[in-house]
Design a protein around this motif. Sequence first.
Motif, PDB file in Angstrom:
ATOM      1  N   THR A  42       0.845  -1.180  -0.051  1.00 25.87           N
ATOM      2  CA  THR A  42      -0.167   0.035   0.034  1.00 25.87           C
ATOM      3  C   THR A  42       0.979   1.205  -0.058  1.00 25.87           C
ATOM      4  O   THR A  42       2.208   1.075   0.259  1.00 25.87           O
ATOM      5  N   ILE A  43       0.307   2.406  -0.263  1.00 30.35           N
ATOM      6  CA  ILE A  43       1.043   3.722  -0.470  1.00 30.35           C
ATOM      7  C   ILE A  43       1.491   3.879   1.240  1.00 30.35           C
ATOM      8  O   ILE A  43       2.444   4.794   1.429  1.00 30.35           O
ATOM      9  N   SER A  98      -3.428  -3.011  -6.516  1.00 26.98           N
ATOM     10  CA  SER A  98      -2.854  -1.856  -6.534  1.00 26.98           C
ATOM     11  C   SER A  98      -2.863  -1.337  -8.106  1.00 26.98           C
ATOM     12  O   SER A  98      -2.712  -2.353  -8.978  1.00 26.98           O
ATOM     13  N   GLY A 148       0.933   5.802  -6.041  1.00 28.72           N
ATOM     14  CA  GLY A 148      -0.416   6.648  -5.360  1.00 28.72           C
ATOM     15  C   GLY A 148      -1.269   6.867  -6.605  1.00 28.72           C
ATOM     16  O   GLY A 148      -0.965   7.248  -7.602  1.00 28.72           O
ATOM     17  N   ASP A 149      -2.506   6.732  -6.358  1.00 26.79           N
ATOM     18  CA  ASP A 149      -3.505   6.835  -7.462  1.00 26.79           C
ATOM     19  C   ASP A 149      -5.096   7.024  -6.943  1.00 26.79           C
ATOM     20  O   ASP A 149      -5.901   6.505  -6.397  1.00 26.79           O
ATOM     21  N   SER A 175      -3.339   1.640  -3.620  1.00 28.26           N
ATOM     22  CA  SER A 175      -2.753   2.731  -4.321  1.00 28.26           C
ATOM     23  C   SER A 175      -3.665   4.117  -3.980  1.00 28.26           C
ATOM     24  O   SER A 175      -3.159   5.174  -3.990  1.00 28.26           O
ATOM     25  N   HIS A 176      -5.042   3.817  -3.477  1.00 30.33           N
ATOM     26  CA  HIS A 176      -5.877   5.020  -3.363  1.00 30.33           C
ATOM     27  C   HIS A 176      -5.723   5.409  -1.902  1.00 30.33           C
ATOM     28  O   HIS A 176      -5.889   4.399  -1.151  1.00 30.33           O
ATOM     29  N   PRO A 177      -5.702   6.647  -1.635  1.00 31.42           N
ATOM     30  CA  PRO A 177      -5.418   6.884  -0.245  1.00 31.42           C
ATOM     31  C   PRO A 177      -6.496   6.532   0.845  1.00 31.42           C
ATOM     32  O   PRO A 177      -6.182   5.878   1.871  1.00 31.42           O
TER      33      PRO A 177
END
Length: 350
Positions: A78-79, A142, A147-148, A229-231
Motif C-alpha cells: 500500500t502507499i 494496486s 499513489g492513485d 494505491s488509493h488513499p
Amino acid sequence: MKRSLISLCAGVLAASLLIPATAGAEPEVEPATGTELAGKTVFLDPGHQGSSEGHDLSRQVDDGRGGTKDCQTSGMTTIGGVPEHTITWNVTQLVRSGLETLGADVVLSRADDTGWGGCIDERAAAANASGADLAVSIHADSTDAAGDPSKHGFHMIVPALPIPNPAADAAQSGPGLEASTMMRDAYLGAGFTPANYAGVVDGIQTRSDVAGPALTEVPLVFVEMGNGSHPDDAARLESTDGQLDHAIAVTTGIVTYLLTGGQASAAPAAPGTTEPGATVPGTTEPGTVSPGPVTPDENPLSLESILAMLSDLLAAGGLTGLEEIVNSETIGMLSDLAGELLATVLAQLE
Ligand SMILES: [Zn+2]
C-alpha cells in the motif's frame, strides 16, 4: 487480555444486541449457538506469502487454460507501506475465527505470514483436497505504487467461462458465481464501494488470466478488497479497524452463501470424465444468479453500528481503541465478538 474483560465485553454485547436496531425489528435475538456452520468446511487463501526466500516466484506452473503462469507474485504494498500479504493474513485470521465461532471447519492455504505459502497451482490443489464447501482467496489490488487517487473500490474476480477443466467449470459457473455475487452483495451491504476501474461491472470483474479459479474444483470467491494505491482504500486496508470491516464483510458473504446458497449448485464432475467444452450435467443456466445489488437497508444492523458497538465495548473495558489492543492474543476475542454480531445480523435477516 484478561478473561474478565472478555466476559464484560460479551455481557455488554449481549445486552446491546437486545436493543432493536430499527423500528419494528424483532427485539429478541438468539445468541450464536456455535453450531450454525457445523459440518461446513471453508478453505481460506490469504494471498501471497511472508517470504519467498529460497523459492523461484517465476517458476512456470499450469494456468488451467492450457498455458503456464508464474508460480506466485510478491503482492502489492500500500502507499502507506503495508504489504498485501500481511493485510490478507490479518483479515483471514479474523474471518477464520468468526467462522470457527459459528462451528465451521477452516483450512488455510498457508500456515503463517513469515514463510513461503506455495504456488498458485499448489493452493488450488489444496483447496480441492480440502473438499471445502467454499474457497475464498483474499487479496488487495494496486494500480500505481506512487499513489492513485482516481481508482478505488472492491471487486470480485470471476473466471471467464467455460473453463477447460470440467470440474472447475462446473464449480465456478454455478455455485462459484452465486457465492461471488453474494460476497459482492455483502460488500455493498457493508457500505463498500465497487471498483471504478479495470472493467469492473457492479463489483465483478471477469478474467481469463487468473489461474486460481481455473484450477479450483470447489466453488471459489476471489476477493480484491480495495486498491492499496488509493488513499482512502489504503488507509482502510492498513488499519486494524479497517481490516475488521473487511473481515466482517467477507465473513458475512461466506455465511450467507453457506446458509442460503447452493440453490445453483452444480454436481461436481470428476476430473477427466467430460470433454472440455462439453455440457456438464447439472450445470446451472446463466441467469439464475441475481446480478442486482441488494438493497442496503435489508441489513438492520449496519456495519457502522456494529463497529461503533465494538469500539464502545472496548472503551468500556478501559481501552481507547482497536489499534491499541489488537495483537496475536486479542485478535481471537475480537473475532469471537464479530462472530456473535454476524449471527445476530443473520438472525434478523431471517
Ligand atoms: Zn494479490
